[in-house]
Design an enzyme around this catalytic site. Structure first.
Site, PDB file in Angstrom:
ATOM      1  N   HIS A  67      -9.497 -15.201  38.913  1.00  0.00           N
ATOM      2  CA  HIS A  67      -8.794 -15.894  37.833  1.00  0.00           C
ATOM      3  C   HIS A  67      -9.646 -17.054  37.339  1.00  0.00           C
ATOM      4  CE1 HIS A  67      -5.260 -13.676  39.181  1.00  0.00           C
ATOM      5  NE2 HIS A  67      -5.474 -14.146  40.410  1.00  0.00           N
ATOM      6  N   HIS A  76      -3.849  -6.161  45.598  1.00  0.00           N
ATOM      7  CA  HIS A  76      -3.716  -6.707  46.954  1.00  0.00           C
ATOM      8  C   HIS A  76      -3.169  -5.677  47.949  1.00  0.00           C
ATOM      9  CE1 HIS A  76      -4.688 -10.188  44.692  1.00  0.00           C
ATOM     10  NE2 HIS A  76      -3.471 -10.416  44.232  1.00  0.00           N
ATOM     11  N   HIS A 117     -11.403  -8.903  40.946  1.00  0.00           N
ATOM     12  CA  HIS A 117     -10.143  -9.652  40.834  1.00  0.00           C
ATOM     13  C   HIS A 117     -10.395 -11.138  41.046  1.00  0.00           C
ATOM     14  CE1 HIS A 117      -5.622  -9.641  40.984  1.00  0.00           C
ATOM     15  NE2 HIS A 117      -5.883 -10.850  41.438  1.00  0.00           N
ATOM     16  N   ARG A 130      -1.496  -6.810  32.917  1.00  0.00           N
ATOM     17  CA  ARG A 130      -0.970  -7.057  34.259  1.00  0.00           C
ATOM     18  C   ARG A 130       0.529  -7.333  34.214  1.00  0.00           C
ATOM     19  NH1 ARG A 130      -1.965 -11.837  38.704  1.00  0.00           N
ATOM     20  NH2 ARG A 130      -2.184 -10.490  40.518  1.00  0.00           N
ATOM     21  N   ASP A 187     -10.154 -12.563  44.676  1.00  0.00           N
ATOM     22  CA  ASP A 187      -8.949 -13.334  44.354  1.00  0.00           C
ATOM     23  C   ASP A 187      -9.258 -14.830  44.203  1.00  0.00           C
ATOM     24  OD1 ASP A 187      -6.234 -13.488  43.666  1.00  0.00           O
ATOM     25  OD2 ASP A 187      -5.638 -13.979  45.710  1.00  0.00           O
TER      26      ASP A 187
END
Length: 275
Positions: free
Chosen positions: A15, A161, A13, A104, A230
């Site tokens: 970005h 999460h 995970h 998502r 994250d």
């Protein structure tokens, strides 16, 4: 510090931002948050595989995510896209060829949400044929409210999460039972990621109040967990953690080295289809 990572260790995970693909929204782009920046971090941490999750700032334009998959290496990188029901079949197949393996629905907040709840079921019906999953960043109350919908979706579910269980309630929140049932049915996975999102203690305390929730998932379903950093921690602009700390937390949550290797490597390989 963390122990040596297993072969195929995956950050499931993160970005990647690319201002070239969102010139109208430069304020939403993070400095030092491109796929090239992540490549340098990955080498430092010793991670081998990655899953790029489409960020809100890029809406339904998945080019930055596809570019990150290419740059980091298609053999060891997958992506999760954001699409709306008007997406064409040709585009879905192009996304699949580009390494996308899920879509998502980030509905934890209405701010800048690119999709809405009514889009979920029709899209789930279409992506099931591709073998994709639906990734859900929902709050625990939302999971509880939509439990009937979640049960009837035809594809695998991935909860972001740690399913956003509030620290004050943790496993006592009814969403824990909803997600656990889906996991036990072999229909869902949970991401050990974003401890700061579920923490009131904060960085100074090492997000220690999120430990109980993480360990509960480890007890319940070590074979259905993946770990994610994250990165670049967009919600933590004021107090960004060192990404190495996220790996150190995994050691705290999963003290058994064999289980930790499974979470980092084997589980991710199964969920995302790595060779």
């Amino acid at each position: 510090m963390h122990d040596a990572l297993p072969a195929g260790a995956c950050d499931a995970h993160l970005h990647a931002f690319d201002p070239r693909f969102a010139p109208e929204a430069p304020g939403a782009m993070r400095e030092g948050a491109t796929s090239a920046d992540y490549a340098a971090l990955r080498a430092r941490l010793g991670l081998a595989r990655a899953v790029i999750v489409q960020p809100r700032a890029h809406g339904t334009d998945n080019r930055a995510t596809l570019e990150a998959i290419r740059l980091l290496g298609a053999a060891d990188t997958r992506g999760v896209a954001v699409v709306r029901p008007d997406v064409g079949n040709a585009e879905l197949h192009a996304l699949h060829e580009g390494g996308i393996r899920g879509i998502r629905f980030s509905l934890h907040s209405d701010r800048d949400a690119a999709v809405s709840l009514d889009m979920l079921e029709p899209l789930a019906q279409r992506i099931a044929a591709l073998g994709w999953h639906v990734q859900l960043h929902w709050m625990a109350d939302q999971i509880m409210a939509q439990r009937a919908l979640l049960q009837r979706l035809p594809c695998t579910l991935v909860f972001d999460h740690m399913a956003r269980l509030p620290v004050g309630q943790g496993m006592a929140h009814p969403a824990f039972g909803v997600v656990r049932a889906l996991v036990q049915q072999g229909r869902a996975w949970v991401k050990l990621s974003g401890p700061y999102l579920n923490s009131e203690a904060g960085l100074a305390a090492g997000y220690a109040d999120s430990d109980a929730i993480a360990r509960a998932w480890v007890r319940e379903a070590p074979e259905r967990l993946v770990w994610g950093s994250d990165w670049p921690h967009v919600t933590e602009a004021d107090h960004p953690p060192d990404t190495a700390l996220m790996l150190a937390l995994l050691q705290r949550w999963v003290p058994d080295a064999g289980q930790r290797a499974r979470v980092l490597a084997a589980n991710a390989a199964e969920l995302y289809g790595f060779g």
